[in-house]
Design a protein around this motif. Structure first.
Motif, PDB file in Angstrom:
ATOM      1  N   HIS A  53      -3.983  -4.226  -2.767  1.00  0.00           N
ATOM      2  CA  HIS A  53      -2.660  -3.037  -2.719  1.00  0.00           C
ATOM      3  C   HIS A  53      -2.578  -3.239  -1.089  1.00  0.00           C
ATOM      4  CE1 HIS A  53      -2.426  -1.912  -6.611  1.00  0.00           C
ATOM      5  NE2 HIS A  53      -3.582  -1.564  -6.969  1.00  0.00           N
ATOM      6  N   GLY A  54      -3.619  -3.245  -0.410  1.00  0.00           N
ATOM      7  CA  GLY A  54      -3.432  -3.092   1.090  1.00  0.00           C
ATOM      8  C   GLY A  54      -2.863  -4.430   1.781  1.00  0.00           C
ATOM      9  N   SER A  55      -2.687  -5.329   0.946  1.00  0.00           N
ATOM     10  CA  SER A  55      -2.034  -6.715   1.422  1.00  0.00           C
ATOM     11  C   SER A  55      -0.695  -6.647   1.016  1.00  0.00           C
ATOM     12  CB  SER A  55      -2.871  -7.853   1.011  1.00  0.00           C
ATOM     13  OG  SER A  55      -4.212  -7.828   1.446  1.00  0.00           O
ATOM     14  N   VAL A  56      -0.084  -6.019   0.433  1.00  0.00           N
ATOM     15  CA  VAL A  56       1.050  -6.136  -0.265  1.00  0.00           C
ATOM     16  C   VAL A  56       2.149  -6.281   0.890  1.00  0.00           C
ATOM     17  CG1 VAL A  56       2.978  -5.081  -1.690  1.00  0.00           C
ATOM     18  CG2 VAL A  56       0.387  -5.021  -2.573  1.00  0.00           C
ATOM     19  N   LEU A  57       2.130  -5.291   1.774  1.00  0.00           N
ATOM     20  CA  LEU A  57       2.919  -4.953   2.718  1.00  0.00           C
ATOM     21  C   LEU A  57       3.052  -6.466   3.876  1.00  0.00           C
ATOM     22  CD1 LEU A  57       5.502  -3.514   4.670  1.00  0.00           C
ATOM     23  CD2 LEU A  57       3.566  -2.705   5.578  1.00  0.00           C
ATOM     24  N   ALA A  58       1.823  -6.982   3.965  1.00  0.00           N
ATOM     25  CA  ALA A  58       2.039  -8.590   4.734  1.00  0.00           C
ATOM     26  C   ALA A  58       2.545  -9.348   4.015  1.00  0.00           C
ATOM     27  CB  ALA A  58       0.471  -8.466   5.205  1.00  0.00           C
ATOM     28  N   ILE A  59       2.273  -9.501   2.525  1.00  0.00           N
ATOM     29  CA  ILE A  59       2.812 -10.462   1.804  1.00  0.00           C
ATOM     30  C   ILE A  59       4.271 -10.527   1.681  1.00  0.00           C
ATOM     31  CG2 ILE A  59       2.920 -11.260  -0.630  1.00  0.00           C
ATOM     32  CD1 ILE A  59      -0.004 -10.256  -1.106  1.00  0.00           C
ATOM     33  N   GLU A  60       4.892  -9.081   1.624  1.00  0.00           N
ATOM     34  CA  GLU A  60       6.313  -8.897   1.425  1.00  0.00           C
ATOM     35  C   GLU A  60       6.721  -9.452   2.814  1.00  0.00           C
ATOM     36  OE1 GLU A  60       8.929  -5.172   0.004  1.00  0.00           O
ATOM     37  OE2 GLU A  60       7.849  -4.673   1.838  1.00  0.00           O
ATOM     38  N   THR A  61       6.231  -8.994   4.019  1.00  0.00           N
ATOM     39  CA  THR A  61       6.759  -9.439   5.070  1.00  0.00           C
ATOM     40  C   THR A  61       6.818 -11.027   5.352  1.00  0.00           C
ATOM     41  OG1 THR A  61       5.819  -7.220   6.244  1.00  0.00           O
ATOM     42  CG2 THR A  61       6.298  -9.419   7.775  1.00  0.00           C
ATOM     43  N   GLU A  93     -11.002  -9.673  -2.530  1.00  0.00           N
ATOM     44  CA  GLU A  93     -11.213 -10.669  -1.558  1.00  0.00           C
ATOM     45  C   GLU A  93      -9.850 -11.701  -1.470  1.00  0.00           C
ATOM     46  OE1 GLU A  93     -14.137 -14.605  -0.455  1.00  0.00           O
ATOM     47  OE2 GLU A  93     -14.654 -13.099  -2.023  1.00  0.00           O
ATOM     48  N   LEU A  94      -9.244 -11.982  -2.413  1.00  0.00           N
ATOM     49  CA  LEU A  94      -7.904 -12.713  -2.574  1.00  0.00           C
ATOM     50  C   LEU A  94      -6.746 -12.060  -1.486  1.00  0.00           C
ATOM     51  CD1 LEU A  94      -6.500 -14.191  -6.102  1.00  0.00           C
ATOM     52  CD2 LEU A  94      -5.189 -12.770  -4.179  1.00  0.00           C
ATOM     53  N   GLY A  95      -6.544 -10.877  -1.649  1.00  0.00           N
ATOM     54  CA  GLY A  95      -5.330 -10.366  -1.170  1.00  0.00           C
ATOM     55  C   GLY A  95      -5.265 -10.453   0.268  1.00  0.00           C
ATOM     56  N   PRO A  96      -5.997 -10.255   1.116  1.00  0.00           N
ATOM     57  CA  PRO A  96      -5.849 -10.444   2.462  1.00  0.00           C
ATOM     58  C   PRO A  96      -5.807 -12.170   2.864  1.00  0.00           C
ATOM     59  CG  PRO A  96      -7.834  -9.209   2.116  1.00  0.00           C
ATOM     60  CD  PRO A  96      -7.353  -9.749   0.866  1.00  0.00           C
ATOM     61  N   ALA A 106       6.878  -9.656  -7.071  1.00  0.00           N
ATOM     62  CA  ALA A 106       6.431 -10.826  -7.892  1.00  0.00           C
ATOM     63  C   ALA A 106       7.665 -11.871  -8.069  1.00  0.00           C
ATOM     64  CB  ALA A 106       6.044 -10.347  -9.062  1.00  0.00           C
ATOM     65  N   TRP A 107       8.884 -11.175  -8.448  1.00  0.00           N
ATOM     66  CA  TRP A 107      10.064 -12.032  -8.428  1.00  0.00           C
ATOM     67  C   TRP A 107      10.410 -12.764  -7.513  1.00  0.00           C
ATOM     68  CZ3 TRP A 107      12.583 -12.127 -13.188  1.00  0.00           C
ATOM     69  CH2 TRP A 107      13.626 -12.720 -13.417  1.00  0.00           C
ATOM     70  N   THR A 108      10.271 -11.813  -6.186  1.00  0.00           N
ATOM     71  CA  THR A 108      10.829 -12.598  -5.192  1.00  0.00           C
ATOM     72  C   THR A 108       9.867 -13.857  -4.880  1.00  0.00           C
ATOM     73  OG1 THR A 108      11.620 -10.652  -4.094  1.00  0.00           O
ATOM     74  CG2 THR A 108      10.720 -12.326  -2.600  1.00  0.00           C
ATOM     75  N   ALA A 109       8.359 -13.445  -4.767  1.00  0.00           N
ATOM     76  CA  ALA A 109       7.542 -14.866  -4.778  1.00  0.00           C
ATOM     77  C   ALA A 109       7.679 -16.030  -5.665  1.00  0.00           C
ATOM     78  CB  ALA A 109       6.005 -14.155  -4.866  1.00  0.00           C
TER      79      ALA A 109
END
Length: 419
Positions: free
Chosen positions: A97-105, A143-146, A194-197
């Protein structure tokens, strides 16, 4: 006294501030909409008595079809009913959850980000992408998210700055990482991202070539539509059309695995629509045989969970879609959990048994299965709607002395009651 009997006719132990279940949210949203139980029942195609039992917690909402019907009738998303927004504060999965913004960017910027670390080689990025995929199979989301966003960004940059084989390889690593990101984001309620990814994975496939990435993107799109009210026809079309178009192009093991997963998805959607999924699962079983003679992978994208045992597991999940508990329990002995090549799949196996046992009112068997599932993949299981609904329903029906034992501790860990 038997365990099922111990659960009957007993008092609730949790106050209204502690109970957390789908029916409670249904009641709250219905009240805000200003509609009666009968009106909601008519809109959802259910009986008023069923609505009343869901809202009081007497009956768990553990059917995808019911969830979709209620969400459509109330004009909300599944996440609004299942409490996925609240789960984002669960420390056990804070990493994703804490990595979502970075993934989106990373997905939006497509590499146009000022580097803050030395740029890795393609070999290093391929190794990182494999690690991310392995962590997904282990359901180690914390561990995966970041790790996802940096790999995406660097792959975009390599694809922009290189040519020829190196550029194709960068797109392939990007497709694999974007697919993993899409699957994880979908599981945690970030459907739009997820759709964007998935779109980025498919774009990478167009740029670098690759049947596997096209199949993987179609699979994720179908799964996302499966979770949307009125989305079942689109979910079926996405998986069916991609499977027909790509099946004949699949030659490597990874391509066959991902095209085979499309067959499994077609079967699951078919079951969710109330039809017989057997032909699709039979075809998937045959595909597992053909896969053993396939050429070696040329792409990072693959799905090592595509084995015969996993097809049986999907048959179990499809049977639960049709609320056929007896078929689930008949299928279960046909595989050993150790035959399933990932912790997530093994957890799903025990969850399906737990759901089936609960339908038969064998609550001791249900609890036993849910505990096995949690042991296999705690981060996955503690965030599953079906598990929370079952644990919560048993807590609301159990005697006080039972709630202090394994059941009570499970209910706390999955977040249906306060610790």
């Amino acid at each position: 006294m038997g365990f099922a009997r111990e659960f009957e006719g007993s008092t609730r132990m949790n106050g209204p501030d502690e109970d957390r279940y789908v029916g409670q949210r249904v009641r709250m949203i219905r009240a805000r909409r200003g509609i009666s139980q009968q009106v909601l029942a008519d809109l959802a195609g259910l009986s008023r008595s069923a609505i009343a039992k869901y809202e009081t917690g007497e009956r768990p909402v553990d059917s995808r079809r019911t969830l979709l019907a209620l969400a459509k009738a109330l004009g909300v998303t599944l996440g609004d009913l299942t409490g996925q927004v609240e789960e984002r504060f669960d420390p056990s999965v804070a990493g994703i959850h804490g990595s979502v913004l970075a993934i989106e960017t990373a997905l939006w910027a497509a590499g146009n980000i000022t580097p803050t670390a030395p740029k890795r080689t393609l070999d290093q990025l391929a190794s990182a992408a494999r690690e991310i995929a392995a962590l997904k199979l282990e359901c180690n989301y914390a561990e995966l998210g970041p790790k996802i966003a940096p790999v995406l960004t660097e792959c975009y940059q390599h694809a922009r700055d290189t040519r020829g084989a190196d550029r194709d390889r960068a797109w392939d690593i990007l497709a694999a990482t974007a697919h993993t990101a899409a699957a994880v984001l979908k599981n945690f309620g970030y459907q739009s991202l997820a759709w964007t990814a998935a779109q980025e994975a498919e774009k990478a496939a167009h740029n670098g070539g690759g049947t596997a990435a096209h199949a993987a993107a179609a699979f994720i799109r179908s799964q996302i539509m499966l979770s949307r009210p009125d989305g079942l026809p689109a979910a079926l079309e996405s998986a069916t059309s991609a499977g027909a178009a790509l099946g004949g192009l699949a030659h490597t093991a990874g391509e066959m695995e991902l095209c085979g997963m499309l067959q499994l998805q077609v079967g699951l959607v078919t079951a969710a629509m109330g039809n017989d999924p057997t032909p699709h699962f039979d075809e998937a079983t045959e595909q597992t045989v053909r896969r053993t003679y396939a050429a070696p992978n040329t792409s990072l994208l693959s799905d090592p969970t595509f084995v015969k045992a996993n097809v049986v597991l999907w048959r179990m999940s499809a049977a639960m879609e049709r609320r056929d508990a007896e078929q689930v329990l008949t299928l279960a002995p046909q595989l050993r959990p150790t035959d399933l090549p990932s912790e997530g799949r093994r957890a799903q196996y025990f969850v399906e048994i737990g759901r089936a046992q609960a339908m038969r009112r064998n609550y001791r068997g249900s609890l036993h299965a849910l505990l096995h599932a949690e042991h296999a993949a705690p981060q996955k299981v503690r965030n599953m709607t079906h598990v929370r609904e079952l644990a919560g329903q048993m807590m609301r029906s159990a005697r006080r002395d039972l709630t202090a034992g394994e059941l009570g501790r499970l209910a706390q860990r999955v977040g249906v009651v306060s610790a």
